[in-house]
Scaffold this motif. Structure first.
Motif, PDB file in Angstrom:
ATOM      1  N   GLU A  26      63.647  28.661  91.588  1.00 25.84           N
ATOM      2  CA  GLU A  26      64.587  28.815  92.705  1.00 25.84           C
ATOM      3  C   GLU A  26      64.489  30.211  93.317  1.00 25.84           C
ATOM      4  OE1 GLU A  26      68.245  27.866  90.859  1.00 25.84           O
ATOM      5  OE2 GLU A  26      67.806  25.713  90.693  1.00 25.84           O
ATOM      6  N   GLN A  27      64.362  31.230  92.480  1.00 22.74           N
ATOM      7  CA  GLN A  27      64.246  32.590  92.994  1.00 22.74           C
ATOM      8  C   GLN A  27      62.947  32.775  93.773  1.00 22.74           C
ATOM      9  OE1 GLN A  27      64.734  35.354  89.768  1.00 22.74           O
ATOM     10  NE2 GLN A  27      66.905  34.882  89.475  1.00 22.74           N
ATOM     11  N   LEU A  28      61.843  32.187  93.254  1.00 21.47           N
ATOM     12  CA  LEU A  28      60.559  32.296  93.945  1.00 21.47           C
ATOM     13  C   LEU A  28      60.619  31.610  95.311  1.00 21.47           C
ATOM     14  CD1 LEU A  28      57.548  33.106  93.872  1.00 21.47           C
ATOM     15  CD2 LEU A  28      57.080  30.876  92.814  1.00 21.47           C
ATOM     16  N   VAL A  29      61.191  30.428  95.378  1.00 21.85           N
ATOM     17  CA  VAL A  29      61.327  29.714  96.644  1.00 21.85           C
ATOM     18  C   VAL A  29      62.200  30.508  97.610  1.00 21.85           C
ATOM     19  CG1 VAL A  29      62.220  27.638  97.770  1.00 21.85           C
ATOM     20  CG2 VAL A  29      60.938  27.433  95.630  1.00 21.85           C
ATOM     21  N   SER A  30      63.294  31.075  97.104  1.00 15.60           N
ATOM     22  CA  SER A  30      64.202  31.846  97.947  1.00 15.60           C
ATOM     23  C   SER A  30      63.495  33.052  98.566  1.00 15.60           C
ATOM     24  CB  SER A  30      65.413  32.293  97.125  1.00 15.60           C
ATOM     25  OG  SER A  30      66.295  33.061  97.907  1.00 15.60           O
ATOM     26  N   ARG A  31      62.700  33.779  97.748  1.00  8.85           N
ATOM     27  CA  ARG A  31      61.968  34.944  98.274  1.00  8.85           C
ATOM     28  C   ARG A  31      60.956  34.507  99.331  1.00  8.85           C
ATOM     29  NH1 ARG A  31      61.475  36.289  92.732  1.00  8.85           N
ATOM     30  NH2 ARG A  31      59.232  35.834  92.844  1.00  8.85           N
ATOM     31  N   LEU A  32      60.233  33.424  99.055  1.00  8.80           N
ATOM     32  CA  LEU A  32      59.237  32.956 100.007  1.00  8.80           C
ATOM     33  C   LEU A  32      59.893  32.493 101.295  1.00  8.80           C
ATOM     34  CD1 LEU A  32      56.282  32.242 100.584  1.00  8.80           C
ATOM     35  CD2 LEU A  32      56.715  29.984  99.583  1.00  8.80           C
ATOM     36  N   ARG A  33      61.013  31.802 101.185  1.00  7.40           N
ATOM     37  CA  ARG A  33      61.703  31.298 102.365  1.00  7.40           C
ATOM     38  C   ARG A  33      62.146  32.449 103.271  1.00  7.40           C
ATOM     39  NH1 ARG A  33      65.656  27.515 100.208  1.00  7.40           N
ATOM     40  NH2 ARG A  33      64.453  25.714 100.883  1.00  7.40           N
ATOM     41  N   ARG A  34      62.628  33.541 102.660  1.00  6.08           N
ATOM     42  CA  ARG A  34      63.068  34.689 103.473  1.00  6.08           C
ATOM     43  C   ARG A  34      61.907  35.272 104.274  1.00  6.08           C
ATOM     44  NH1 ARG A  34      66.263  35.998  98.836  1.00  6.08           N
ATOM     45  NH2 ARG A  34      64.692  37.519  98.141  1.00  6.08           N
ATOM     46  N   LYS A  35      60.711  35.240 103.705  1.00 11.62           N
ATOM     47  CA  LYS A  35      59.555  35.808 104.391  1.00 11.62           C
ATOM     48  C   LYS A  35      58.977  34.861 105.435  1.00 11.62           C
ATOM     49  CE  LYS A  35      58.317  38.672 100.400  1.00 11.62           C
ATOM     50  NZ  LYS A  35      57.287  39.014  99.374  1.00 11.62           N
ATOM     51  N   VAL A  36      58.894  33.575 105.107  1.00 10.25           N
ATOM     52  CA  VAL A  36      58.277  32.609 106.014  1.00 10.25           C
ATOM     53  C   VAL A  36      59.205  32.250 107.162  1.00 10.25           C
ATOM     54  CG1 VAL A  36      57.420  30.231 106.214  1.00 10.25           C
ATOM     55  CG2 VAL A  36      56.751  31.645 104.248  1.00 10.25           C
ATOM     56  N   ASP A  37      60.491  32.055 106.864  1.00  5.16           N
ATOM     57  CA  ASP A  37      61.425  31.496 107.838  1.00  5.16           C
ATOM     58  C   ASP A  37      62.221  32.546 108.602  1.00  5.16           C
ATOM     59  OD1 ASP A  37      60.576  28.949 107.385  1.00  5.16           O
ATOM     60  OD2 ASP A  37      62.132  28.451 105.945  1.00  5.16           O
ATOM     61  N   GLN A  38      61.650  33.754 108.732  1.00  2.13           N
ATOM     62  CA  GLN A  38      62.249  34.717 109.665  1.00  2.13           C
ATOM     63  C   GLN A  38      62.126  34.191 111.089  1.00  2.13           C
ATOM     64  OE1 GLN A  38      60.752  38.716 109.319  1.00  2.13           O
ATOM     65  NE2 GLN A  38      60.903  38.725 107.088  1.00  2.13           N
ATOM     66  N   ASP A  39      61.097  33.397 111.335  1.00  2.00           N
ATOM     67  CA  ASP A  39      60.842  32.844 112.661  1.00  2.00           C
ATOM     68  C   ASP A  39      61.265  31.376 112.698  1.00  2.00           C
ATOM     69  OD1 ASP A  39      59.405  35.264 113.429  1.00  2.00           O
ATOM     70  OD2 ASP A  39      57.829  34.525 112.100  1.00  2.00           O
ATOM     71  N   ALA A  40      61.846  30.956 113.800  1.00  2.00           N
ATOM     72  CA  ALA A  40      62.216  29.548 113.973  1.00  2.00           C
ATOM     73  C   ALA A  40      60.978  28.753 114.404  1.00  2.00           C
ATOM     74  CB  ALA A  40      63.323  29.431 115.011  1.00  2.00           C
ATOM     75  N   PRO A  41      60.904  27.478 114.090  1.00  2.00           N
ATOM     76  CA  PRO A  41      61.866  26.720 113.279  1.00  2.00           C
ATOM     77  C   PRO A  41      61.634  26.949 111.782  1.00  2.00           C
ATOM     78  CG  PRO A  41      60.078  25.296 113.938  1.00  2.00           C
ATOM     79  CD  PRO A  41      59.815  26.621 114.600  1.00  2.00           C
ATOM     80  N   ARG A  42      62.651  26.624 110.965  1.00  2.00           N
ATOM     81  CA  ARG A  42      62.516  26.726 109.519  1.00  2.00           C
ATOM     82  C   ARG A  42      61.475  25.728 109.037  1.00  2.00           C
ATOM     83  NH1 ARG A  42      67.148  24.714 107.322  1.00  2.00           N
ATOM     84  NH2 ARG A  42      66.423  25.364 105.273  1.00  2.00           N
ATOM     85  N   LEU A  43      60.653  26.158 108.072  1.00  2.00           N
ATOM     86  CA  LEU A  43      59.588  25.291 107.561  1.00  2.00           C
ATOM     87  C   LEU A  43      59.786  24.887 106.104  1.00  2.00           C
ATOM     88  CD1 LEU A  43      56.351  26.882 109.108  1.00  2.00           C
ATOM     89  CD2 LEU A  43      57.621  24.874 109.893  1.00  2.00           C
ATOM     90  N   ILE A  44      60.511  25.671 105.312  1.00  7.77           N
ATOM     91  CA  ILE A  44      60.676  25.366 103.881  1.00  7.77           C
ATOM     92  C   ILE A  44      62.067  24.789 103.657  1.00  7.77           C
ATOM     93  CG2 ILE A  44      60.695  26.307 101.544  1.00  7.77           C
ATOM     94  CD1 ILE A  44      58.753  28.471 102.508  1.00  7.77           C
ATOM     95  N   HIS A  45      62.116  23.609 103.055  1.00  2.00           N
ATOM     96  CA  HIS A  45      63.367  22.875 102.918  1.00  2.00           C
ATOM     97  C   HIS A  45      63.582  22.425 101.473  1.00  2.00           C
ATOM     98  CE1 HIS A  45      63.220  22.572 107.323  1.00  2.00           C
ATOM     99  NE2 HIS A  45      61.942  22.245 107.149  1.00  2.00           N
ATOM    100  N   THR A  46      64.847  22.208 101.135  1.00  2.00           N
ATOM    101  CA  THR A  46      65.245  21.707  99.818  1.00  2.00           C
ATOM    102  C   THR A  46      65.654  20.246  99.927  1.00  2.00           C
ATOM    103  OG1 THR A  46      66.067  23.898  99.187  1.00  2.00           O
ATOM    104  CG2 THR A  46      66.823  22.011  97.876  1.00  2.00           C
ATOM    105  N   ARG A  47      65.114  19.414  99.069  1.00  2.65           N
ATOM    106  CA  ARG A  47      65.607  18.042  98.928  1.00  2.65           C
ATOM    107  C   ARG A  47      66.403  18.025  97.627  1.00  2.65           C
ATOM    108  NH1 ARG A  47      63.824  13.242 100.917  1.00  2.65           N
ATOM    109  NH2 ARG A  47      63.559  14.455 102.809  1.00  2.65           N
ATOM    110  N   ARG A  48      67.715  18.150  97.749  1.00  2.00           N
ATOM    111  CA  ARG A  48      68.589  18.352  96.601  1.00  2.00           C
ATOM    112  C   ARG A  48      68.371  17.282  95.523  1.00  2.00           C
ATOM    113  NH1 ARG A  48      72.455  21.837  96.202  1.00  2.00           N
ATOM    114  NH2 ARG A  48      72.497  22.162  98.474  1.00  2.00           N
ATOM    115  N   GLY A  49      68.140  17.769  94.308  1.00  2.00           N
ATOM    116  CA  GLY A  49      67.920  16.872  93.179  1.00  2.00           C
ATOM    117  C   GLY A  49      66.486  16.435  93.003  1.00  2.00           C
TER     118      GLY A  49
END
Length: 242
Positions: A207-230
């Motif tokens: 979760e921490q790795l995904v969170s760090r990557l998301r902050r770097k990749v998704d500074q620009d719209a549209p968002r590309l990294i998503h969570t499918r809960r569960g």
């Protein structure tokens, strides 16, 4: 972007191509599947040539890796009009058996590695065979894969979103590559852990790795990294579906 300081050449890597591994020896099959999956390929494994033929009739594969010592391996060499597409073949063969007739699934697209094999040799031969098939959706140049404005250049170990270079750690780069070549496919935490670190990791670490990557990749719209809960995580445009 951080790179390797070992000085060793990087192993050949894939871009999500679908490979069929045909090996009866469980140790050989496990090694091949783990190695090829970590290198960026999608793997299906069977233990017998008859099972391989059945899968090839029903499904599309970019390449087949065959242990030529299988007792029923000649079944793969017979004329198969039901196979609309014959993928290239990499044979794993004993040196003493090189002069024997071996299966020809793909005329002119066949290669071999002698046993016991080196992982680097298998990856290199797979890449060479695939290079002649035009596979690898999302390629934008030699050594590069992309999704929309997101580009990964494996020859330089560099990731970009538009004109912006992403400052990624090696683990972040591996995760982004795994998500990118499996665009619109949900990847579980277990799959991510195996690909990024070669084994299981705790949910918190992923979760921490995904969170760090998301902050770097998704500074620009549209968002590309998503969570499918569960279920896990996926990369792509949300309006294009997961």
């Amino acid at each position: 972007m951080h790179g390797s300081s070992s000085g060793r050449p990087a192993l050949a890597r894939g871009a999500g191509q679908r490979l069929l591994v045909v090996a009866g020896d469980s140790d050989v099959a496990e090694l091949l599947c783990a190695t090829l999956e970590l290198a960026g390929y999608r793997i299906v494994a069977v233990a017998a040539a008859a099972d391989a033929v059945a899968r090839l009739v029903r499904e599309r594969f970019d390449l087949v890796v065959v242990d030529a010592t299988l007792p029923d391996v000649t079944a793969l060499g017979r004329s198969r009009p039901e196979l609309a597409r014959r993928p290239p073949v990499l044979l794993l063969i004993d040196y003493e058996s090189l002069d024997r007739i071996v299966p020809e699934l793909g005329p002119g697209r066949r290669d071999y590695v002698t046993k016991p094999f080196r992982v680097a040799d298998v990856l290199a031969r797979v890449q060479i065979l695939l290079r002649g098939t035009g596979t690898g959706a999302g390629r934008v140049g030699k050594g590069a894969v992309c999704y929309r404005d997101l580009v990964l250049d494996d020859t330089r170990c560099e990731a970009r979103r538009g004109a912006r270079v992403l400052d990624l750690t090696p683990a972040e780069y591996r995760l982004l590559r795994h998500l990118l070549v499996n665009a619109h496919r949900v990847l579980s935490k277990e799959q991510i852990g195996r690909y990024v670190w070669g084994g299981r990791r705790g949910d918190n670490a992923i979760e921490q790795l995904v969170s760090r990557l998301r902050r770097k990749v998704d500074q620009d719209a549209p968002r590309l990294i998503h969570t499918r809960r569960g279920f896990g995580y996926w990369l792509g445009r949300a309006d294009a579906g997961a």
